[in-house]
Enzyme design. Structure first.
Site, PDB file in Angstrom:
ATOM      1  N   GLY A 174       0.961  -6.374  -1.985  1.00 16.88           N
ATOM      2  CA  GLY A 174      -0.351  -5.782  -1.709  1.00 16.88           C
ATOM      3  C   GLY A 174      -1.058  -6.628  -0.660  1.00 16.88           C
ATOM      4  O   GLY A 174      -1.426  -6.116   0.394  1.00 16.88           O
ATOM      5  N   PRO A 175      -1.205  -7.932  -0.924  1.00 15.46           N
ATOM      6  CA  PRO A 175      -1.712  -8.801   0.142  1.00 15.46           C
ATOM      7  C   PRO A 175      -0.624  -8.897   1.215  1.00 15.46           C
ATOM      8  O   PRO A 175       0.474  -9.400   0.952  1.00 15.46           O
ATOM      9  CB  PRO A 175      -1.924 -10.149  -0.563  1.00 15.46           C
ATOM     10  N   ASP A 191       3.067  -3.354  10.329  1.00 18.60           N
ATOM     11  CA  ASP A 191       2.396  -4.136  11.368  1.00 18.60           C
ATOM     12  C   ASP A 191       1.550  -5.247  10.748  1.00 18.60           C
ATOM     13  O   ASP A 191       1.461  -6.352  11.277  1.00 18.60           O
ATOM     14  CB  ASP A 191       1.475  -3.219  12.193  1.00 18.60           C
ATOM     15  N   HIS A 210       0.832  -1.220   0.000  1.00 17.62           N
ATOM     16  CA  HIS A 210       0.000   0.000   0.000  1.00 17.62           C
ATOM     17  C   HIS A 210       0.861   1.262   0.000  1.00 17.62           C
ATOM     18  O   HIS A 210       0.406   2.323  -0.388  1.00 17.62           O
ATOM     19  CB  HIS A 210      -0.978  -0.005   1.186  1.00 17.62           C
ATOM     20  N   ARG A 214      -3.605 -40.264  -6.158  1.00 16.04           N
ATOM     21  CA  ARG A 214      -2.872 -41.083  -5.198  1.00 16.04           C
ATOM     22  C   ARG A 214      -2.909 -42.544  -5.630  1.00 16.04           C
ATOM     23  O   ARG A 214      -1.964 -43.289  -5.461  1.00 16.04           O
ATOM     24  CB  ARG A 214      -3.532 -40.958  -3.821  1.00 16.04           C
ATOM     25  N   GLU A 243       2.382 -24.408   3.959  1.00 17.59           N
ATOM     26  CA  GLU A 243       1.979 -24.326   2.553  1.00 17.59           C
ATOM     27  C   GLU A 243       1.952 -22.894   2.038  1.00 17.59           C
ATOM     28  O   GLU A 243       2.286 -22.628   0.881  1.00 17.59           O
ATOM     29  CB  GLU A 243       0.593 -24.956   2.343  1.00 17.59           C
ATOM     30  N   HIS A 249      -9.879 -34.561   3.709  1.00 21.66           N
ATOM     31  CA  HIS A 249      -8.733 -34.746   2.826  1.00 21.66           C
ATOM     32  C   HIS A 249      -9.131 -34.964   1.370  1.00 21.66           C
ATOM     33  O   HIS A 249      -8.285 -35.237   0.535  1.00 21.66           O
ATOM     34  CB  HIS A 249      -7.877 -35.921   3.314  1.00 21.66           C
ATOM     35  N   ARG A 275       0.954 -39.895  -9.152  1.00 23.64           N
ATOM     36  CA  ARG A 275       2.108 -39.380  -8.396  1.00 23.64           C
ATOM     37  C   ARG A 275       3.359 -40.228  -8.649  1.00 23.64           C
ATOM     38  O   ARG A 275       4.468 -39.709  -8.666  1.00 23.64           O
ATOM     39  CB  ARG A 275       1.787 -39.308  -6.903  1.00 23.64           C
ATOM     40  N   ILE A 293       0.374   1.656  13.974  1.00 24.44           N
ATOM     41  CA  ILE A 293      -0.906   2.079  13.393  1.00 24.44           C
ATOM     42  C   ILE A 293      -1.298   1.121  12.280  1.00 24.44           C
ATOM     43  O   ILE A 293      -0.465   0.743  11.451  1.00 24.44           O
ATOM     44  CB  ILE A 293      -0.792   3.509  12.791  1.00 24.44           C
ATOM     45  N   HIS A 302      -3.241   6.847   6.924  1.00 27.45           N
ATOM     46  CA  HIS A 302      -3.000   5.568   6.249  1.00 27.45           C
ATOM     47  C   HIS A 302      -3.593   5.502   4.849  1.00 27.45           C
ATOM     48  O   HIS A 302      -2.874   5.346   3.887  1.00 27.45           O
ATOM     49  CB  HIS A 302      -3.525   4.400   7.096  1.00 27.45           C
TER      50      HIS A 302
HETATM   51  C1  LIG Z   1      -3.814  -9.842   3.504  1.00 36.80           C
HETATM   52  C2  LIG Z   1      -4.305  -8.443   3.577  1.00 36.80           C
HETATM   53  N1  LIG Z   1      -5.310  -8.146   4.406  1.00 36.80           N
HETATM   54  C3  LIG Z   1      -5.806  -6.892   4.456  1.00 36.80           C
HETATM   55  C4  LIG Z   1      -5.291  -5.908   3.669  1.00 36.80           C
HETATM   56  C5  LIG Z   1      -5.879  -4.512   3.672  1.00 36.80           C
HETATM   57  N2  LIG Z   1      -4.920  -3.589   4.309  1.00 36.80           N
HETATM   58  C6  LIG Z   1      -4.121  -2.794   3.577  1.00 36.80           C
HETATM   59  S1  LIG Z   1      -3.090  -1.887   4.521  1.00 36.80           S
HETATM   60  C7  LIG Z   1      -3.740  -2.518   5.944  1.00 36.80           C
HETATM   61  C8  LIG Z   1      -3.223  -2.085   7.268  1.00 36.80           C
HETATM   62  C9  LIG Z   1      -1.787  -2.319   7.340  1.00 36.80           C
HETATM   63  O1  LIG Z   1      -1.233  -1.812   8.481  1.00 36.80           O
HETATM   64  P1  LIG Z   1       0.324  -1.669   8.534  1.00 36.80           P
HETATM   65  O2  LIG Z   1       0.954  -2.842   7.893  1.00 36.80           O
HETATM   66  O3  LIG Z   1       0.684  -1.348   9.908  1.00 36.80           O
HETATM   67  O4  LIG Z   1       0.615  -0.454   7.564  1.00 36.80           O
HETATM   68  P2  LIG Z   1       0.625   1.092   7.904  1.00 36.80           P
HETATM   69  O5  LIG Z   1      -0.794   1.525   8.003  1.00 36.80           O
HETATM   70  O6  LIG Z   1       1.345   1.255   9.158  1.00 36.80           O
HETATM   71  O7  LIG Z   1       1.315   1.652   6.731  1.00 36.80           O
HETATM   72  C10 LIG Z   1      -4.732  -3.432   5.668  1.00 36.80           C
HETATM   73  C11 LIG Z   1      -5.505  -4.160   6.677  1.00 36.80           C
HETATM   74  C12 LIG Z   1      -4.244  -6.265   2.796  1.00 36.80           C
HETATM   75  N3  LIG Z   1      -3.677  -5.404   1.961  1.00 36.80           N
HETATM   76  N4  LIG Z   1      -3.759  -7.531   2.795  1.00 36.80           N
HETATM   77 MG   LIG Z   2       1.478   0.176  10.870  1.00 36.27          MG
END
Ligand SMILES: Cc1ncc(C[n+]2csc(CCOP(=O)(O)OP(=O)(O)O)c2C)c(N)n1
Ligand SMILES: [Mg+2]
Length: 686
Positions: free
Chosen positions: A130-131, A171, A69, A537, A429, A490, A373, A203, A277
């Protein structure tokens, strides 16, 4: 080193570009780039071994922005450092990767600055993030690749590989489970070339981390076997330098640098608040922040004189020198170690050794047959001997997935012994998927394996691999209720379908041993797509290819395996994997009853769908409306091949724990049931 005026100018340029871009886009995250600009600057300008003129130089240090982000932080750096664009032929022609115009068009269609950093789209981005958590986990794969390539290619006097990997995380990354899996693995493997930088700003989106997070992160990482150090102020370049020096000097363990920062640093009303943020600061707050930085308050997208030059003299000069040294070294390496140099070149260009495919075995007809397999184990081992940079492993299931490389010299990748080709991901995994991405981004050819049911655990990483268009190989076995007694926990039901739903991911579910061999032929030639090989399997009969069509038809995704005799087919039986032989049995029964059926083996929807229409129509003639599909998975989606009047035999519920024979009966995977479905279809037609 102390902070100079030009350092401060560069840092504030990064900050203000991020603020202006987010404001202009009216979307994005300004606060973290503002806070972490000095940290990224200290790393890039003073430590990172990266040449902006050749951002794909193989032995460059990697920088991963795990908090995707904060993408504007990276875009500002790429722009100011003058990183060049690389085209699909791996050439740099002098264009900038990120222009100021791209930054002005942050988050707009076709800008090189999309919402989150995208590998392949913007040169200099090492991985898509991003995730949260994916970036740090992917960085572990890159660090493994660095160690493996050093073990494979370095020779006395020729240190071809030894790059370091840095990942910046927030965080959110620290809370995500995947980072814990990855940190645990990295600590275990003693990856001392790895450094994570934790932006401890306390934060997240909902507010202060006291809402949901009270881990002692330092202690956690010490527990994982990491070296942990702290920088109490993100603006303290001297302390940051010291921390990076500590990371570089560390042996036997990765380093975590915990940096205390103030999100939205310098914004009088938004600093230290989650308001910094995920939304633009607002014109007035931007003005006040610029005043705080001593910046012209009304200037927008300003890059003051001297800033680009400053980057060129620091990062640029160092990178150019190191890269030139490496290129010269590679020239003499070519003379001293021509075979290795050739390997290195091919690996970097995602090519294969000449004649590699001669290794692919074929299997004689055998009614008793071979489990998918087991067939794969034979093919994989043969192919891996021909392709030395094919490495991989399993999430603790290699004895079941049969993915162990067993030939002499294959070895294990272990702490301190990094040349082995068998990786051990442990029961992780999700991290496995991200590590595979990191390996592939470093140009090693990776495979990872597990039970198909647990593909869900790694799904987010699989999906990212597909977005990045990288050729990661997954071997997922125990592909259906065919696992029998292990029961519904499974037995995959929706998994095949859900993998097929990921754009750009190729799934292949071969029907017998020779289709497995052909699947590997396709997989190895794939340069820009991840592939999931889905295997049984249980034993599957090896079809007599003198009687039925050649397995090479697999390359087209689907083919006519057994056809009607004495006229055009009246009914089509379409199947994948273990259900192919079932349909062949039904086909023989129908033939005895005078019904003309055709069996279509359709191991890969994706490969079939990309064939030209004439071929598809030849395999599935539109005039034949009587159709039955048979697959031990969700029936959802099969209408595209059988039409709305066709019949789908598959799973509509979870499975059950019982011997396979009983399950086949209970769920209708018996020749008799396929025959009656075919008859029903024919009756409908009449
Ligand atoms: C797996 C996942 N879950 C939720 C989000 C949505 N999301 C984007 S930023 C954020 C908060 C992140 O907090 P932090 O890593 O502390 O970043 P900061 O605000 O301090 O820059 C969330 C929940 C995401 N990008 N990926
Ligand atoms: Mg943070």
């Amino acid at each position: 080193m102390a902070t100079t005026d030009s350092d401060q100018l560069c840092i504030n340029t990064i900050r203000t570009l991020a603020m202006d871009a987010v404001q202009q886009a009216n979307s994005g995250h300004p606060g973290t780039p503002m806070a972490m600009a000095p940290v990224a600057y200290a790393l890039w300008q003073r430590h990172l071994r990266f040449d902006p003129n050749d951002p794909i130089w193989p032995n460059r240090d990697r920088f991963v922005l795990s908090m995707g982000h904060a993408s504007m932080l990276l875009y500002s750096l790429l722009h100011l450092a003058g990183v060049k664009a690389v085209n699909p032929k791996y050439e740099t022609l002098g264009d900038l990767s990120v222009t100021l115009d791209d930054i002005k068009r942050f988050r707009q269609l076709d800008s090189k600055c999309p919402g989150h950093p995208e590998y392949r789209w913007t040169s200099g981005i090492e991985t898509t993030t991003g995730p949260l958590g994916q970036g740090v986990a992917t960085s572990v794969g890159m660090a493994i690749a660095s160690k493996w390539m050093a073990a494979r290619f370095n020779r006395p006097g020729f240190p071809m590989f030894g790059f370091d990997v840095y990942a910046m995380a927030g965080d959110g990354c620290m809370m995500e489970g995947i980072s814990q899996e990855a940190a645990s693995l990295a600590g275990h493997l003693k990856l001392d070339n790895l450094c994570w930088i934790y932006d401890n700003n306390r934060i997240t989106i909902e507010g202060h981390t006291t809402l949901a997070f009270s881990d002692d992160v330092a202690t956690r990482f010490i527990g994982y076997g990491w070296n942990v150090t702290r920088v109490g102020d993100a603006n303290d370049l001297a302390m940051l330098d010291r921390a990076f020096e500590t990371a570089k000097a560390a042996t036997d363990r990765p380093t975590l640098i915990i940096v205390d920062s103030h999100i939205g640093y310098g914004a009088p009303h938004k600093q230290d608040s989650h308001a910094a943020h995920g939304e633009p600061l607002g014109e007035e707050e931007i003005r006040l922040s610029k005043r705080f930085y001593g910046w012209p308050e009304d200037a927008k997208f300003l890059v003051p004189d001297g800033v680009r030059e400053c980057f060129a003299q620091g990062l640029g000069a160092r990178g150019a020198r190191l890269r030139a040294e490496w290129v010269a070294l590679f020239e003499s390496y070519k003379a001293a170690h021509p075979a290795l140099a050739d390997e290195l070149y091919r690996m970097q260009h995602r090519q294969l050794p000449d004649g590699w495919e001669k290794a692919i075995p074929s299997f004689p007809a055998d009614a008793k047959g071979l489990a998918g397999r087991d067939a794969s184990a034979k093919v994989l081992n043969a192919v891996a001997q021909a392709v030395p940079w094919l490495i991989g492993g399993s999430a603790d299931l290699a004895p079941s997935t049969k993915t162990r490389l067993t030939f002499d010299g294959a070895g294990d990748f272990e702490a301190g012994s990094y040349g082995g080709r068998n990786l051990h991901f442990g029961i992780r995994e999700h991290a496995m998927g991200a590590v595979l991405n990191g390996l592939s981004l470093s140009k090693v050819r990776p495979f990872g394996s597990g039970f198909l049911i647990f593909s869900d655990y790694g799904r987010a990483a699989i999906r990212l691999g597909a977005i990045m268009e990288i050729p990661v190989i997954y071997v997922f076995t125990h592909d259906s209720i065919g696992v029998g007694e292990d029961g519904p926990t499974h037995q995959p039901v929706e998994h095949l379908l859900s993998l097929r739903a990921i754009p750009g991911l190729v799934t292949i579910r071969p029907g017998d041993a020779n289709e497995v061999a052909e699947a590997w032929r396709v997989i190895m030639q794939s340069r820009h797509e991840p592939v999931c090989l889905i295997l049984s399997r249980q034993a599957l009969p090896t079809l007599d290819r003198a009687r039925y069509a050649a397995a090479s038809g697999l390359a087209r995704g689907g083919y006519v395996l057994a056809d009607a005799t004495g006229g055009a087919p009246e009914v089509l039986l379409i199947a994948t994997g273990s259900e192919v032989a079932l349909c062949v049995a039904a086909h023989e029964l129908l033939a005895k009853e005078g019904v003309r059926s055709r069996v279509v083996s359709l191991p890969s929807w994706e490969l079939f769908d990309r064939q030209e229409q004439a071929y598809k129509d030849a395999v599935l003639p539109p005039s034949v409306r009587a159709r039955v599909s048979v697959e031990q998975g969700s029936t959802l989606g099969w209408e595209r091949y059988v039409g709305h009047t066709g019949r789908t035999i598959g799973m509509r519920t979870f499975g059950a724990s019982a011997p396979l024979k009983e399950l086949q009966k209970k769920f209708g995977f018996e020749p008799g049931n396929v025959v009656s479905a075919a008859r029903e279809q024919l009756a409908k037609r009449d």
